[in-house]
Design an enzyme around this catalytic site. Structure first.
Site, short mmCIF file in Angstrom:
data_model
loop_
_atom_site.label_atom_id
_atom_site.label_comp_id
_atom_site.label_asym_id
_atom_site.label_seq_id
_atom_site.Cartn_x
_atom_site.Cartn_y
_atom_site.Cartn_z
N PRO A 80 0.84 -1.20 0.00
CG PRO A 80 -0.15 -1.17 2.12
CD PRO A 80 0.66 -2.02 1.20
CB ALA A 83 0.50 2.13 4.05
CB SER A 87 5.15 1.29 -1.06
OG SER A 87 5.03 2.42 -1.85
CG ASP A 130 11.84 2.91 5.00
OD1 ASP A 130 12.02 2.84 6.23
OD2 ASP A 130 10.82 3.40 4.48
#
Ligand code: PMV
Length: 308
Positions: A80, A83, A87, A130
């Site tokens: 998503p 979110a 991503s 990330d």
């Protein structure tokens, strides 16, 4: 067709604090982004030009990671958007992996370092959590110093992050999404301002760093009770940094009835929360009754992968 793929992630402990060099821990999750490439007279991403803001990360990845002829890229992501599940990092890492795979230069370390540069270029401030989780897969622990499991170092100015692989025993995580898209860049900038002005915000950042170390130690010994309490404390400190939100609060409260602990994950404000639980179905139902969307995630074991 040449391709690259990479997983999303959830941050277990330490978001925001990690931007200031404090420790943070994340796990890669089994939702992946895939990028397929084939030669084409002009650059295209899903048929659009790379100047489309939707493809800012892809464009920056191409600019850093490719010297060859233009390509038509197809991007498929099960993550998503906005979110807090990484991503954009997964798409960036998948793009760089596809490109390096095509030029025969793929290395996880090179992908992780270039992906960090891409995030920095597109969103301003960033930490490597990330992009390193999307590259390495499994569990990733970012520390100030090098320890067992060291993977690579990421530097920016005065800050150096030592990225480590961390193998954690199995545990169950439920993710709840608020449906509120919240861009990371401005939220991170707001925290920076607070930390520079307010010593209490600075102290919260340092305490979050300690919680990360204690939380990872608890997960390593499968002490889920302690790991959960530390998630709750981490969440309270993120609220002090003012990156919480009413919807996040409702979902976290609902999930805690069926969890060892729960916290927002990622940049906050909107985005997602996680719950550490033994009864994932109950936690999913509670989060959905509180108005979120929820699902159980498993840890991705592969990280960035060149295809086909
Ligand atoms: O973009 P998100 O929601 O996955 O969150 C990133 C985590 C932050 O610590 C807030 C920023 C960073 O780059 O570490």
């Amino acid at each position: 067709m040449p391709s690259g793929s990479a997983p999303g992630k959830v941050i277990l402990y330490g978001e925001h604090a990690v931007v200031f060099g404090e420790p943070a821990a994340a796990v890669a999750v089994d939702l992946r982004a895939e990028v397929y490439a084939r030669p084409h007279p002009e650059w295209r991403a899903d048929g659009a030009t790379l100047d489309d803001p939707k493809y800012a990360y892809v464009k920056a990845a191409v600019e850093r990671g490719w010297r060859g002829p233009p390509q038509w890229l197809e991007i498929r992501s099960r993550l998503p958007l906005g979110a807090g599940m990484g991503s954009s990092a997964a798409v960036t890492v998948a793009t760089l992996t596809a490109l390096q795979g095509m030029s025969g230069t793929f290395s996880r370390e090179r992908v992780a370092l270039e992906a960090f540069e891409v995030e920095l270029a597109v969103q301003g401030r960033a930490s490597p959590i990330d992009t390193s989780a999307a590259t390495a897969g499994r569990g990733v622990l970012v520390l100030r110093q090098r320890e067992e499991g060291f993977l690579w170092e990421v530097r920016r100015g005065e800050t150096a992050w030592q990225v480590h692989a961390v193998d954690l025993p199995k545990f169950q995580l439920v993710v709840g999404t608020t449906g509120i898209a919240a861009p990371t860049g401005p939220i991170v900038a707001g925290v920076r301002e607070r930390v520079e002005k307010d010593p209490r915000a600075r102290a919260a950042v340092e305490r979050i760093g300690q919680i990360t170390l204690e939380g990872v130690a608890a997960l390593r010994r499968s002490d889920l009770v302690t790991a959960g309490v530390l998630m709750d404390q981490n969440h309270a400190l993120l609220n002090e940094l003012r990156v919480g939100g009413p919807m996040l609060e409702s979902l976290v409260k609902a999930a805690r009835k069926h969890a060892y602990g729960a916290k927002l994950t990622g940049a906050g404000v909107g985005g997602s929360m996680i719950a550490l639980t033994d009864v994932p179905e109950e936690a999913v139902t509670a989060i959905e009754e509180a108005g979120g969307r929820a699902f159980t995630v498993s840890v991705d074991r592969e990280g960035a992968k060149v295809g086909p």
